[in-house]
Design a protein around this motif. Structure first.
Motif, short mmCIF file in Angstrom:
data_model
loop_
_atom_site.label_atom_id
_atom_site.label_comp_id
_atom_site.label_asym_id
_atom_site.label_seq_id
_atom_site.Cartn_x
_atom_site.Cartn_y
_atom_site.Cartn_z
N ARG A 1 39.35 65.11 22.69
CA ARG A 1 39.79 64.59 21.38
C ARG A 1 40.42 63.21 21.52
NH1 ARG A 1 42.69 69.19 20.34
NH2 ARG A 1 41.21 70.84 20.00
N LEU A 2 41.24 63.03 22.53
CA LEU A 2 41.86 61.72 22.76
C LEU A 2 40.81 60.66 23.06
CD1 LEU A 2 45.00 62.71 24.87
CD2 LEU A 2 44.99 61.81 22.53
N LEU A 3 39.80 61.02 23.84
CA LEU A 3 38.71 60.09 24.14
C LEU A 3 37.94 59.75 22.87
CD1 LEU A 3 37.08 58.48 26.23
CD2 LEU A 3 35.75 60.55 26.67
N GLU A 4 37.67 60.74 22.05
CA GLU A 4 36.97 60.50 20.79
C GLU A 4 37.78 59.56 19.89
OE1 GLU A 4 34.31 64.53 20.11
OE2 GLU A 4 36.42 64.59 19.53
N THR A 5 39.09 59.77 19.85
CA THR A 5 39.96 58.90 19.06
C THR A 5 39.92 57.48 19.59
OG1 THR A 5 41.40 60.75 18.50
CG2 THR A 5 42.33 58.53 18.27
N GLU A 6 40.01 57.34 20.91
CA GLU A 6 39.99 56.01 21.52
C GLU A 6 38.68 55.30 21.27
OE1 GLU A 6 40.55 54.08 25.98
OE2 GLU A 6 41.33 56.08 25.58
N LEU A 7 37.57 56.01 21.34
CA LEU A 7 36.25 55.41 21.14
C LEU A 7 35.90 55.27 19.66
CD1 LEU A 7 34.26 57.32 23.91
CD2 LEU A 7 35.05 54.94 23.98
N GLY A 8 36.58 56.03 18.82
CA GLY A 8 36.27 55.99 17.39
C GLY A 8 34.96 56.67 17.06
N GLN A 9 34.54 57.60 17.90
CA GLN A 9 33.27 58.30 17.72
C GLN A 9 33.44 59.77 18.09
OE1 GLN A 9 30.28 57.06 16.67
NE2 GLN A 9 31.21 55.07 16.35
N VAL A 10 32.74 60.64 17.39
CA VAL A 10 32.69 62.05 17.75
C VAL A 10 31.68 62.18 18.89
CG1 VAL A 10 32.10 64.37 16.95
CG2 VAL A 10 33.28 62.78 15.43
N LEU A 11 32.08 62.89 19.95
CA LEU A 11 31.20 63.04 21.11
C LEU A 11 30.41 64.35 21.09
CD1 LEU A 11 33.65 61.70 23.83
CD2 LEU A 11 31.67 60.53 22.86
N PHE A 12 31.02 65.39 20.51
CA PHE A 12 30.38 66.70 20.52
C PHE A 12 30.52 67.37 19.16
CE2 PHE A 12 31.83 65.92 24.87
CZ PHE A 12 30.64 66.05 25.57
N ALA A 13 29.43 68.02 18.73
CA ALA A 13 29.50 68.90 17.56
C ALA A 13 29.89 70.27 18.09
CB ALA A 13 28.14 68.94 16.87
N VAL B 1 29.20 73.46 22.54
CA VAL B 1 29.20 72.10 21.98
C VAL B 1 27.82 71.48 22.17
CG1 VAL B 1 31.67 71.72 22.32
CG2 VAL B 1 30.08 71.07 24.12
N THR B 2 27.49 70.60 21.25
CA THR B 2 26.23 69.87 21.32
C THR B 2 26.57 68.39 21.33
OG1 THR B 2 25.16 71.59 20.02
CG2 THR B 2 24.00 69.48 20.21
N PRO B 3 26.07 67.63 22.31
CA PRO B 3 26.38 66.21 22.36
C PRO B 3 25.80 65.45 21.17
CG PRO B 3 25.01 66.87 24.24
CD PRO B 3 25.22 68.06 23.40
N THR B 4 26.56 64.51 20.67
CA THR B 4 26.06 63.64 19.60
C THR B 4 25.20 62.54 20.22
OG1 THR B 4 27.97 62.17 19.76
CG2 THR B 4 28.15 64.04 18.23
N ASP B 5 24.54 61.77 19.37
CA ASP B 5 23.74 60.64 19.87
C ASP B 5 24.62 59.66 20.65
OD1 ASP B 5 21.47 61.70 18.74
OD2 ASP B 5 21.58 60.45 16.93
#
Length: 100
Positions: free
Chosen positions: A37-49, A55-59
């Motif tokens: 979650r912290l990585l997703e916040t830092e990148l500004g992108q969702v990484l996994f559904a 979990v399924t990786p996003t594009d």
């Protein structure tokens, strides 16, 4: 972002399950979720559904994976340089002359 975040990301990507990733990393499921979650916040992108099945990786995660692996390889290589530098101080070279 840091090495720990990238390692957790790659492990979750490969296992496609946060609990399985946590088991491989010897940490709690909550710890893995927090780092992702912290990585997703830092990148500004969702990484996994996320779903009940895993979990399924996003594009974005698919695009990030080779860069994350390259980053981890670079970290390993840099760590190896420290070992190599330490060895250079303990190398003894012996020369012998077979004729006089």
């Amino acid at each position: 972002m840091n090495q720990k975040q990238m390692q957790y990301f790659v492990t979750v990507y490969e296992t496609q399950n946060i609990q399985a990733a946590a088991d491989q990393l010897f940490v709690t499921r909550q710890g893995v979720s927090k780092v992702i979650r912290l990585l997703e916040t830092e990148l500004g992108q969702v990484l996994f559904a996320r779903s009940s099945k895993g979990v399924t990786p996003t594009d974005y995660a698919v695009a990030l994976l080779p860069h994350a692996r390259q980053f981890l390889e670079a970290c390993t290589a840099i760590s190896g340089l420290h070992t190599l530098a330490a060895q250079s101080h303990s190398v003894v070279t012996v020369y012998a002359i077979d004729h006089i």
